[in-house]
Every structure is written in structure tokens, then in C-alpha cells.
Design an enzyme around this catalytic site. Sequence first.
Site, short mmCIF file in Angstrom:
data_model
loop_
_atom_site.label_atom_id
_atom_site.label_comp_id
_atom_site.label_asym_id
_atom_site.label_seq_id
_atom_site.Cartn_x
_atom_site.Cartn_y
_atom_site.Cartn_z
N VAL A 1 5.04 -1.06 2.91
CA VAL A 1 4.74 0.34 2.61
C VAL A 1 5.47 0.78 1.36
CG1 VAL A 1 4.90 2.71 3.47
CG2 VAL A 1 4.33 0.85 5.05
N LYS A 2 4.70 1.29 0.39
CA LYS A 2 5.27 1.83 -0.84
C LYS A 2 5.50 3.33 -0.68
CE LYS A 2 3.67 0.52 -4.81
NZ LYS A 2 2.73 0.27 -5.93
N VAL A 3 6.66 3.78 -1.12
CA VAL A 3 7.03 5.19 -1.00
C VAL A 3 7.64 5.65 -2.33
CG1 VAL A 3 8.40 6.88 0.28
CG2 VAL A 3 7.53 4.85 1.46
N VAL B 1 0.86 -1.18 0.00
CA VAL B 1 0.00 0.00 0.00
C VAL B 1 0.89 1.23 0.00
CG1 VAL B 1 -1.81 1.27 1.20
CG2 VAL B 1 -1.82 -1.23 1.24
#
Length: 214
Positions: A85-87, A59
Site C-alpha cells: 500500500v502506497k501512502v 497501489v
Amino acid sequence: MDLYLDSADIAALGPLLATGLFRGVTTNPLILQRANVRLDEVPTLVEWLLERTDGDVFVQTTAQDADDIKREGSRLRAMSDRLVVKVPATRDGLTATRRLVDAGVPTLVTAVYGPRQAVLAAAAGAQWIAPYLGRMTEAGRDGHEQVARMVQVLRGSGTRTLVASIRSPEDVVGLAAAGADAVTLGADVAQALFDEPLTEAAVAQFDAAAAALR
């Protein structure tokens, strides 16, 4: 090479996840928008996905400032120990990635368009990068060559390549040959992987022969 699905459309995801061939699901705000999933509905989507796969769910953060990205990423991770976690690969995003990694949060640096961003993501300790194959090619770069260079520069770093923006099953084969660790596929490309007219013709012959033997 591991296969992931790049979608938030539960109608399309359900049958594909049921095959057991896909290790998890990736999302981003554009994918959520296409599936009409609002940000406050993401926890419900994540719960649905986690029930249907033993792998990870990815996400993406929506904040822009490093401090806010870090806080949002920590909140997302609190949903599940299988949430990555996508950044985005901006300066603030990479700064936040380092902070999230230091806090024990697994991360993927996304929207990667070149090897230097892969080097930065590895320096930040990211578990994954997501090169955008199709978008690189459409922007006039050789997407497959760029991904191959990223695979090379990341070798031994602990940061893996999860290639996104896949346009065709042939892309998947080329990436596997280049040593990419994983790909994430839209439902249409994932379904196309199964399509082989010669196999279908052979199976029809098998079925006819089996029927004659009964």
C-alpha cells in the site's frame, strides 16, 4: 539494486515484464489516469500484474483522512499478500502508515522530497519510501544529493528507498552508485536501459561472421 516498472499500461508492461528483469510494478492515481484505468478497474489490473511477476505490486490510497486511508489501505491489501500500500507523505498519511504497519500491512510512503520525510516514514515503520528524484531536481533541489542523504539516514532502519520520477538511464546508474535499494521506471526509461548502439554494432558483426561460417 532492484528494478520496478512505474506504469499501468499493459501494452507497455507486458514485453518488459517478460524479460524477468523487473521485480514488480508501482502505480499511483496519475499513472492510472494516463492508462485510462478507473479506480473500480484496479482489482483487474492487479490480478493481471500478479500473473506476470513474482514480485510486489504497489497501489496508492486515494483517501485524505488518516482513518479513511487506513481503511482503504486494508481493503487494498486484501487483494493480495503481494500488494504493498502506497501512502502519501502527509501528516495524515504518515499517521495512517503507522496504523497500517501495526495491522501488518506493508507500506510505501510516497511523494518524499527530503530526508526529514524519510525519517518520519522510518518512524512510522514503512517498508519503503519513494523519493521523487526528477521532481526534486525540477523544483530546484539536487535530487541525487537528497536521495543520497535519505539512503544515509535510513541505513539500519529497515526502511528502503524505491526512487521514482526517474528521467533517464543515467539517473539509474547514479542511484545505484549512491546505494539506493530500488528504482521504479516509466516504460520509456526502462526501454532506454537496453539501448546501446555499440553493442548493437558488435552484434551485427557477430551475426555477419556467423553467417559467413555456415
